[in-house]
Write a protein that holds these residues in place. Structure first.
Motif, PDB file in Angstrom:
ATOM      1  N   ILE A 209      29.795  13.285 -41.658  1.00  0.00           N
ATOM      2  CA  ILE A 209      30.383  12.093 -41.038  1.00  0.00           C
ATOM      3  C   ILE A 209      30.752  12.385 -39.586  1.00  0.00           C
ATOM      4  O   ILE A 209      30.461  11.598 -38.679  1.00  0.00           O
ATOM      5  CB  ILE A 209      31.614  11.637 -41.836  1.00  0.00           C
ATOM      6  CG1 ILE A 209      31.184  11.009 -43.170  1.00  0.00           C
ATOM      7  CG2 ILE A 209      32.451  10.640 -41.029  1.00  0.00           C
ATOM      8  CD1 ILE A 209      32.336  10.772 -44.135  1.00  0.00           C
ATOM      9  N   SER A 213      28.834  10.312 -36.304  1.00  0.00           N
ATOM     10  CA  SER A 213      29.637   9.111 -36.057  1.00  0.00           C
ATOM     11  C   SER A 213      30.819   9.473 -35.183  1.00  0.00           C
ATOM     12  O   SER A 213      31.102  10.657 -34.944  1.00  0.00           O
ATOM     13  CB  SER A 213      30.108   8.489 -37.376  1.00  0.00           C
ATOM     14  OG  SER A 213      31.088   9.303 -38.000  1.00  0.00           O
ATOM     15  N   ILE A 219      32.074   3.788 -42.337  1.00  0.00           N
ATOM     16  CA  ILE A 219      31.305   4.595 -43.274  1.00  0.00           C
ATOM     17  C   ILE A 219      31.264   3.853 -44.600  1.00  0.00           C
ATOM     18  O   ILE A 219      32.300   3.542 -45.182  1.00  0.00           O
ATOM     19  CB  ILE A 219      31.935   5.992 -43.465  1.00  0.00           C
ATOM     20  CG1 ILE A 219      32.301   6.611 -42.104  1.00  0.00           C
ATOM     21  CG2 ILE A 219      31.002   6.894 -44.258  1.00  0.00           C
ATOM     22  CD1 ILE A 219      31.158   6.750 -41.128  1.00  0.00           C
ATOM     23  N   CYS A 233      36.563  10.453 -45.290  1.00  0.00           N
ATOM     24  CA  CYS A 233      36.859   9.586 -44.145  1.00  0.00           C
ATOM     25  C   CYS A 233      38.301   9.745 -43.683  1.00  0.00           C
ATOM     26  O   CYS A 233      38.592   9.701 -42.480  1.00  0.00           O
ATOM     27  CB  CYS A 233      36.584   8.128 -44.511  1.00  0.00           C
ATOM     28  SG  CYS A 233      34.832   7.700 -44.584  1.00  0.00           S
ATOM     29  N   ARG A 238      37.872   8.184 -40.010  1.00  0.00           N
ATOM     30  CA  ARG A 238      36.882   7.109 -39.936  1.00  0.00           C
ATOM     31  C   ARG A 238      37.288   5.981 -40.875  1.00  0.00           C
ATOM     32  O   ARG A 238      38.074   6.184 -41.809  1.00  0.00           O
ATOM     33  CB  ARG A 238      35.484   7.605 -40.337  1.00  0.00           C
ATOM     34  CG  ARG A 238      34.944   8.788 -39.560  1.00  0.00           C
ATOM     35  CD  ARG A 238      34.691   8.457 -38.090  1.00  0.00           C
ATOM     36  NE  ARG A 238      33.898   9.470 -37.443  1.00  0.00           N
ATOM     37  CZ  ARG A 238      34.371  10.555 -36.828  1.00  0.00           C
ATOM     38  NH1 ARG A 238      35.684  10.773 -36.805  1.00  0.00           N
ATOM     39  NH2 ARG A 238      33.559  11.412 -36.245  1.00  0.00           N
TER      40      ARG A 238
END
Length: 252
Positions: A209, A213, A219, A233, A238
């Protein structure tokens, strides 16, 4: 000065504390959803296909997809699999047609150059899954082997690995997109607190991730299982959007 968050603005002055103001109209324009709004960073209980069908085109940076198929179990049919794999029998199984439909919808919502991380087993690795990507803008660009550090079943070799297929939406490119150049194609990580029959490695997912990103990206995991991507996350800062049909189907 106004600081825009996902659904509010914070107005500040030098002589006052921040004041939250409703920005529903502005948020509606920025929303990734077509009709119904869904919460971020929550465990949603719903059909993943329904979630995907409600997301606008080119809005998602990364999607993890772990199809609920019985590739290994159907091939092997162990005499004692009813006891050893009883949790898996509680899960809804997908047909190949269902998997293809999911991937077509994922292709639609992914941003150009966005990534799909697709979990597959040994049999699908050998037999190939390229037909799953027909009529999409998706291309297989890499493969990561996850060493579970725990021996499983097997008539011949004992299964200790799963495979994460790295798929990118056109135009495919690694430079300036894949930022972490130190990720190995074999990753060893043991599941410490298994809460689902298909628990996945949080640290590997977090690393991926962070590599493709930036903070604020969304996500997606439409078949979240034990919601390990949600935990990844949180660690990577995220925004997570995901669901599962059986949110409470965890292993004690």
């Amino acid at each position: 000065m106004s600081i825009l968050t996902r659904n509010t603005a914070i107005s500040t002055t030098s002589n006052s504390f921040p004041i939250k103001m409703n920005l529903e109209f502005d948020y509606a324009e920025k929303s990734i959803f077509i009709k119904e709004e869904f919460a971020f960073n929550k465990k949603l209980q719903m059909d993943g296909m329904e979630l995907l069908q409600n997301i606008k085109e080119n809005k998602i940076s990364i999607c993890f997809f772990d199809p609920q198929y019985r590739g290994v179990l159907d091939k092997l049919s162990y005499g004692n699999e009813g006891e050893r794999q009883k949790e898996r029998f509680l899960l809804n199984q997908m047909s190949i047609a269902d998997i293809k439909k999911f991937i077509q919808l994922i292709d639609y919502v992914l941003k150009p150059k966005g990534h799909l991380f697709l979990w597959i087993d040994k049999f699908h690795l050998c037999e190939g899954v390229t037909d799953w990507l027909e009529n999409t803008n998706l291309n297989i660009v890499d493969l990561i082997t996850w060493d579970k550090m725990k021996m499983g079943m097997g008539y011949r070799t004992r299964r200790q690995s799963e495979y994460l297929m790295v798929i990118q939406k056109n135009p495919t490119r690694a430079k300036d997109i894949w930022m972490n150049k130190s990720i190995r194609d074999v990753h060893s990580e043991k599941i410490v607190n298994k809460n689902h029959p298909h628990s996945k490695p949080i640290n590997l997912q977090k690393t991926l991730i962070e590599s493709v990103s930036v903070e604020g990206d969304i996500i997606l995991d439409p078949c979240a299982g034990g919601f390990s991507v949600l935990e990844a996350c949180k660690l990577a800062n995220r925004d997570f959007l995901g669901c599962d049909l059986n949110v409470n189907n965890t292993i004690n």
